[in-house]
Design a protein around this motif. Structure first.
Motif, PDB file in Angstrom:
ATOM      1  N   PRO A 248      81.866 -27.197 147.627  1.00  0.00           N
ATOM      2  CA  PRO A 248      81.368 -26.292 148.665  1.00  0.00           C
ATOM      3  C   PRO A 248      80.479 -25.204 148.084  1.00  0.00           C
ATOM      4  O   PRO A 248      80.591 -24.832 146.909  1.00  0.00           O
TER       5      PRO A 248
ATOM      6  N   ASN B 184      81.138 -21.648 151.833  1.00  0.00           N
ATOM      7  CA  ASN B 184      81.698 -22.825 152.503  1.00  0.00           C
ATOM      8  C   ASN B 184      81.313 -22.806 153.976  1.00  0.00           C
ATOM      9  O   ASN B 184      82.139 -22.986 154.869  1.00  0.00           O
TER      10      ASN B 184
ATOM     11  N   CYS C 264      81.341 -33.366 155.714  1.00  0.00           N
ATOM     12  CA  CYS C 264      81.260 -31.924 155.926  1.00  0.00           C
ATOM     13  C   CYS C 264      81.628 -31.571 157.361  1.00  0.00           C
ATOM     14  O   CYS C 264      82.346 -30.600 157.624  1.00  0.00           O
TER      15      CYS C 264
END
Length: 328
Positions: free
Chosen positions: A4, A8, A311
């Motif tokens: 990340p 993030n 993601c």
């Protein structure tokens, strides 16, 4: 090894900011994704009950080759008006598409949008002929920054994820060779984000650093016809998960569309069931164009799309997890 970004969040992608606003009494809100410069865009709509704006305009065969902002909103069809507020504010800055460049001719901001249904969540919806959404859109645009609040925020403020509280989630990943991919999502799904009889999220295999609790998937079989914490007897149109993916890679609208299509797999990794006739699941994809595509470009695009799906799955679980923590 991919990991990340520092936040993030989708704002780890260079050139992307996010703004959010909500109305506590109405129990609704708006999220705006704002690229620093006009960005290439694609979209993928999988749900059977979508509510969208300007998704036709961003198809690869059209005149428009870039957008000015993306809007995610609560409010069902009323929420599409949030994009009107954003477009008006951007137009006042002379940011938009110019067919005939001239200071005397207004520009045309291109602001695609998608909405979710939060009209039945108990908030005060007695707004008459003046809905709150244009104002919420302008407020969210004014709030853009690199920080993204998760859980009960923005477009996810009044959302529900099955029988759990829904919300906004975001996540990012940076590859070993320097591509950044980010996702932001407002989760208001019919299906469940958790395994039946468990606190584990379906997205658990994609979790990084215990970002949504670190509960592993339970071992052993489960009933394929058990939907766990999915909503019961929903009315048509009361659900939807809406999202935006962004990358710093150089992509044209066709590449963005392919990335959006691949990213939609993240919904299926995190929600069960998904893409139902009762959902309006939609994914936008943006490319800010700061990093050239490595050759062969088709292989690089395949990598980006796969990472975008992972993601997005993480962002879905993070958003719902943050919403549960806020309620605790």
């Amino acid at each position: 090894m991919a990991k990340p970004g520092s936040r993030n969040a989708i704002t780890d992608v260079p050139g992307i900011q996010v703004g959010q606003a909500h109305d506590e009494s109405v129990r609704t809100g708006v999220t705006v994704i704002l690229p620093d410069q006009r960005a290439a865009c694609g979209v993928d709509v999988r749900g059977g009950g979508p509510g969208t704006r300007e998704t036709d305009a961003v198809q690869p065969h059209t005149l428009v080759d870039a957008i000015d902002a993306i809007v995610l909103s609560g409010g069902s069809s009323y929420g599409l008006a949030a994009a009107d507020g954003v477009a008006a504010a951007l137009g006042s800055r002379r940011r938009g598409f110019e067919l005939f460049p001239s200071p005397e001719i207004p520009v045309s901001p291109v602001v695609p949008a998608a909405i979710l249904y939060d009209l039945a969540n108990g908030g005060d919806k007695d707004w008459g002929e003046a809905t709150p959404y244009p104002g919420l859109g302008r407020e969210a645009l004014a709030n853009v920054s690199g920080e993204v609040r998760e859980g009960r925020a923005g477009a996810g403020y009044g959302a529900s994820a099955g029988r759990l509280a829904g919300g906004v989630g975001t996540a990012s990943v940076v590859t070993h060779d320097g591509y950044t991919i980010g996702a932001i999502v407002a989760v208001n799904c019919f299906g469940s984000v958790r395994v039946p009889g468990s606190d584990a999220y379906w997205a658990a295999p994609y979790e990084i650093d215990n970002e949504f609790g670190g509960v592993p998937l339970p071992s052993g079989p489960f009933d394929p016809d058990d939907w766990g914490d999915a909503k019961f007897n929903p009315a048509a149109g009361t659900n939807t998960t809406i999202a935006c993916i962004a990358t710093d890679a150089v992509l044209d609208p066709a590449g963005c569309m392919r990335m959006a299509q691949m990213a939609s797999a993240g919904f299926a990794r995190a929600i069960r069931p998904v893409f139902t006739p009762l959902d309006g699941d939609t994914v936008f994809a943006l490319a800010t164009g700061g990093k050239e595509m490595a050759e062969p470009s088709a292989f690089t695009l395949s990598r980006l799309g796969s990472l975008a799906a992972d993601c997005l799955a993480r962002a879905i679980a993070k958003g719902v997890h943050a919403a549960q923590a806020a309620r605790a």
